[in-house]
Design a protein around this motif. Structure first.
Motif, PDB file in Angstrom:
ATOM      1  N   MET A  13       0.841  -1.429   0.248  1.00  0.00           N
ATOM      2  CA  MET A  13       0.036   0.285  -0.452  1.00  0.00           C
ATOM      3  C   MET A  13       0.472   1.742   0.273  1.00  0.00           C
ATOM      4  SD  MET A  13      -3.008   1.089   3.048  1.00  0.00           S
ATOM      5  CE  MET A  13      -2.594   2.214   3.791  1.00  0.00           C
ATOM      6  N   ALA A  14       0.800   1.795  -1.026  1.00  0.00           N
ATOM      7  CA  ALA A  14       1.200   3.486  -0.896  1.00  0.00           C
ATOM      8  C   ALA A  14       1.054   4.091   0.049  1.00  0.00           C
ATOM      9  CB  ALA A  14       1.783   3.888  -2.434  1.00  0.00           C
ATOM     10  N   LYS A  15       2.487   4.713   0.459  1.00  0.00           N
ATOM     11  CA  LYS A  15       1.794   6.287   1.768  1.00  0.00           C
ATOM     12  C   LYS A  15       3.071   6.993   1.159  1.00  0.00           C
ATOM     13  CE  LYS A  15       0.781   2.623   5.111  1.00  0.00           C
ATOM     14  NZ  LYS A  15      -0.201   3.183   5.483  1.00  0.00           N
ATOM     15  N   GLY A  16       2.073   8.549   1.279  1.00  0.00           N
ATOM     16  CA  GLY A  16       2.872   9.365   1.236  1.00  0.00           C
ATOM     17  C   GLY A  16       3.605   9.810   1.798  1.00  0.00           C
ATOM     18  N   ILE A  17       4.770  10.543   0.793  1.00  0.00           N
ATOM     19  CA  ILE A  17       5.970  10.653   1.625  1.00  0.00           C
ATOM     20  C   ILE A  17       6.771  11.879   1.279  1.00  0.00           C
ATOM     21  CG2 ILE A  17       8.376  10.187   2.661  1.00  0.00           C
ATOM     22  CD1 ILE A  17       7.689   7.394   2.359  1.00  0.00           C
ATOM     23  N   LEU A  18       6.747  12.951   2.034  1.00  0.00           N
ATOM     24  CA  LEU A  18       7.930  14.211   1.977  1.00  0.00           C
ATOM     25  C   LEU A  18       9.093  14.296   1.960  1.00  0.00           C
ATOM     26  CD1 LEU A  18       6.992  17.309   0.896  1.00  0.00           C
ATOM     27  CD2 LEU A  18       6.679  17.728   3.452  1.00  0.00           C
ATOM     28  N   ILE A  19      10.126  15.068   1.173  1.00  0.00           N
ATOM     29  CA  ILE A  19      11.538  14.435   1.258  1.00  0.00           C
ATOM     30  C   ILE A  19      11.797  15.864   1.575  1.00  0.00           C
ATOM     31  CG2 ILE A  19      13.287  14.190   0.400  1.00  0.00           C
ATOM     32  CD1 ILE A  19      11.850  11.762  -0.972  1.00  0.00           C
ATOM     33  N   VAL A  20      12.711  16.063   2.761  1.00  0.00           N
ATOM     34  CA  VAL A  20      12.877  17.558   2.969  1.00  0.00           C
ATOM     35  C   VAL A  20      14.880  17.515   3.214  1.00  0.00           C
ATOM     36  CG1 VAL A  20      13.215  19.734   3.933  1.00  0.00           C
ATOM     37  CG2 VAL A  20      11.041  18.395   4.016  1.00  0.00           C
ATOM     38  N   ASP A  21      15.580  18.054   1.982  1.00  0.00           N
ATOM     39  CA  ASP A  21      16.678  18.154   2.475  1.00  0.00           C
ATOM     40  C   ASP A  21      17.248  18.942   1.495  1.00  0.00           C
ATOM     41  OD1 ASP A  21      19.879  17.751   1.921  1.00  0.00           O
ATOM     42  OD2 ASP A  21      19.446  15.581   2.798  1.00  0.00           O
ATOM     43  N   ASP A  22      18.306  19.911   1.926  1.00  0.00           N
ATOM     44  CA  ASP A  22      18.866  20.795   1.131  1.00  0.00           C
ATOM     45  C   ASP A  22      19.595  20.768  -0.308  1.00  0.00           C
ATOM     46  OD1 ASP A  22      20.561  20.586   2.898  1.00  0.00           O
ATOM     47  OD2 ASP A  22      21.681  22.274   2.628  1.00  0.00           O
ATOM     48  N   ALA A  23      20.106  19.168  -0.113  1.00  0.00           N
ATOM     49  CA  ALA A  23      21.248  18.544  -1.222  1.00  0.00           C
ATOM     50  C   ALA A  23      19.965  17.813  -2.150  1.00  0.00           C
ATOM     51  CB  ALA A  23      22.366  17.981  -0.983  1.00  0.00           C
ATOM     52  N   SER A  24      20.062  18.382  -3.403  1.00  0.00           N
ATOM     53  CA  SER A  24      19.079  17.451  -4.289  1.00  0.00           C
ATOM     54  C   SER A  24      19.621  16.288  -4.908  1.00  0.00           C
ATOM     55  CB  SER A  24      18.532  18.333  -5.492  1.00  0.00           C
ATOM     56  OG  SER A  24      19.817  18.067  -6.778  1.00  0.00           O
ATOM     57  N   PHE A  25      20.793  15.927  -4.457  1.00  0.00           N
ATOM     58  CA  PHE A  25      21.375  14.731  -4.717  1.00  0.00           C
ATOM     59  C   PHE A  25      20.947  13.145  -3.953  1.00  0.00           C
ATOM     60  CE2 PHE A  25      24.756  16.067  -2.730  1.00  0.00           C
ATOM     61  CZ  PHE A  25      24.754  14.821  -1.834  1.00  0.00           C
ATOM     62  N   MET A  26      21.033  14.185  -2.493  1.00  0.00           N
ATOM     63  CA  MET A  26      19.868  13.541  -1.133  1.00  0.00           C
ATOM     64  C   MET A  26      18.864  12.954  -1.691  1.00  0.00           C
ATOM     65  SD  MET A  26      21.919  12.447   0.903  1.00  0.00           S
ATOM     66  CE  MET A  26      24.224  12.711   1.255  1.00  0.00           C
ATOM     67  N   ARG A  27      18.328  14.127  -2.010  1.00  0.00           N
ATOM     68  CA  ARG A  27      16.490  13.591  -1.807  1.00  0.00           C
ATOM     69  C   ARG A  27      16.924  12.890  -2.933  1.00  0.00           C
ATOM     70  NH1 ARG A  27      16.451  19.967  -2.975  1.00  0.00           N
ATOM     71  NH2 ARG A  27      15.506  19.311  -4.761  1.00  0.00           N
ATOM     72  N   MET A  28      17.366  12.500  -4.625  1.00  0.00           N
ATOM     73  CA  MET A  28      17.492  12.114  -5.021  1.00  0.00           C
ATOM     74  C   MET A  28      17.540  10.452  -4.458  1.00  0.00           C
ATOM     75  SD  MET A  28      18.640  12.538  -8.986  1.00  0.00           S
ATOM     76  CE  MET A  28      20.031  11.962  -8.511  1.00  0.00           C
ATOM     77  N   MET A  29      18.019  10.218  -3.753  1.00  0.00           N
ATOM     78  CA  MET A  29      19.118   9.098  -3.082  1.00  0.00           C
ATOM     79  C   MET A  29      17.546   8.341  -2.541  1.00  0.00           C
ATOM     80  SD  MET A  29      23.055   9.212  -2.073  1.00  0.00           S
ATOM     81  CE  MET A  29      22.066   7.887  -0.499  1.00  0.00           C
ATOM     82  N   ILE A  30      17.075   9.426  -1.748  1.00  0.00           N
ATOM     83  CA  ILE A  30      16.363   8.829  -0.803  1.00  0.00           C
ATOM     84  C   ILE A  30      14.472   8.627  -1.426  1.00  0.00           C
ATOM     85  CG2 ILE A  30      14.042   9.424   0.988  1.00  0.00           C
ATOM     86  CD1 ILE A  30      17.006  11.634   2.355  1.00  0.00           C
ATOM     87  N   LYS A  31      14.477   9.368  -2.676  1.00  0.00           N
ATOM     88  CA  LYS A  31      13.011   9.336  -3.591  1.00  0.00           C
ATOM     89  C   LYS A  31      13.266   7.973  -4.322  1.00  0.00           C
ATOM     90  CE  LYS A  31      10.627  11.351  -7.388  1.00  0.00           C
ATOM     91  NZ  LYS A  31      10.418  12.630  -7.292  1.00  0.00           N
ATOM     92  N   ASP A  32      14.770   7.642  -4.522  1.00  0.00           N
ATOM     93  CA  ASP A  32      15.022   6.492  -5.423  1.00  0.00           C
ATOM     94  C   ASP A  32      14.851   5.169  -4.930  1.00  0.00           C
ATOM     95  OD1 ASP A  32      15.858   5.426  -7.632  1.00  0.00           O
ATOM     96  OD2 ASP A  32      18.019   4.599  -6.594  1.00  0.00           O
ATOM     97  N   ILE A  33      15.221   5.285  -3.110  1.00  0.00           N
ATOM     98  CA  ILE A  33      15.202   3.868  -2.287  1.00  0.00           C
ATOM     99  C   ILE A  33      13.310   3.445  -2.121  1.00  0.00           C
ATOM    100  CG2 ILE A  33      15.471   3.426   0.156  1.00  0.00           C
ATOM    101  CD1 ILE A  33      18.009   5.174  -0.228  1.00  0.00           C
ATOM    102  N   LEU A  34      13.084   4.968  -1.472  1.00  0.00           N
ATOM    103  CA  LEU A  34      11.420   4.698  -1.928  1.00  0.00           C
ATOM    104  C   LEU A  34      11.119   3.849  -2.531  1.00  0.00           C
ATOM    105  CD1 LEU A  34      10.585   7.706   0.228  1.00  0.00           C
ATOM    106  CD2 LEU A  34      11.341   5.510   1.655  1.00  0.00           C
ATOM    107  N   THR A  35      11.017   4.557  -3.938  1.00  0.00           N
ATOM    108  CA  THR A  35      10.305   3.876  -4.696  1.00  0.00           C
ATOM    109  C   THR A  35      10.124   3.323  -5.374  1.00  0.00           C
ATOM    110  OG1 THR A  35      11.490   4.802  -6.342  1.00  0.00           O
ATOM    111  CG2 THR A  35       9.589   5.850  -5.430  1.00  0.00           C
ATOM    112  N   LYS A  36      11.601   2.142  -4.760  1.00  0.00           N
ATOM    113  CA  LYS A  36      11.613   0.842  -5.429  1.00  0.00           C
ATOM    114  C   LYS A  36      11.462  -0.055  -4.766  1.00  0.00           C
ATOM    115  CE  LYS A  36      16.084   1.721  -7.949  1.00  0.00           C
ATOM    116  NZ  LYS A  36      17.396   2.052  -7.744  1.00  0.00           N
ATOM    117  N   ASN A  37      11.053   0.839  -3.298  1.00  0.00           N
ATOM    118  CA  ASN A  37      10.299  -0.457  -2.559  1.00  0.00           C
ATOM    119  C   ASN A  37       8.819  -0.085  -1.999  1.00  0.00           C
ATOM    120  OD1 ASN A  37      12.541  -1.606  -0.408  1.00  0.00           O
ATOM    121  ND2 ASN A  37      12.943  -0.400  -1.127  1.00  0.00           N
ATOM    122  N   GLY A  38       8.169  -0.189  -3.447  1.00  0.00           N
ATOM    123  CA  GLY A  38       6.925   0.643  -3.585  1.00  0.00           C
ATOM    124  C   GLY A  38       6.192   1.915  -2.586  1.00  0.00           C
TER     125      GLY A  38
END
Length: 120
Positions: free
Chosen positions: A1-26
């Motif tokens: 079940m997908a849950k909405g997550i807000l990612i907050v980081d001043d470094a765009s590559f960090m946001r991208m890394m977290i987003k990648d981990i999260l989306t790959k895990n549903g």
């Protein structure tokens, strides 16, 4: 079940890394913010189920943003991110209302474990 997550980081590559981990895990990422001020605005707008937030950011740091979000929604779920050696800030963040923290550089398993724990 997908849950909405807000990612907050001043470094765009960090946001991208977290987003990648999260989306790959549903998990669904509903928004991103680059500082605490934007995070509070996006929280009001998106009402995410979880926020993953960096501690050290310009304009408004993560701890201040946690306090602001908690004042808007006492039931909000927030996980803090910090680099090594920021233990005092992590403790302050937990006292401010954060549920958990993950240390940079991220370990994929730890990120998913923290997210599942915060959402359960």
């Amino acid at each position: 079940m997908a849950k909405g997550i807000l990612i907050v980081d001043d470094a765009s590559f960090m946001r991208m890394m977290i987003k990648d981990i999260l989306t790959k895990n549903g998990f669904e990422v509903v928004g991103e913010a680059e500082n605490g001020i934007t995070a509070v605005e996006k929280y009001k707008e998106l009402n995410p189920e979880l926020v993953i937030m960096d501690i050290t950011m310009p304009e408004m740091d993560g701890i201040q943003a946690v306090k602001e979000i908690k004042s808007i929604d006492p039931n909000s779920k927030i996980i803090m991110c910090s680099a090594m050696g920021q233990q005092a800030m992590v403790i302050e963040a937990i006292q401010a209302g954060a549920k958990d923290f993950i240390v940079k550089p991220f370990q994929h398993e730890r990120v998913i474990e923290a997210v599942k724990k915060a959402l359960s």
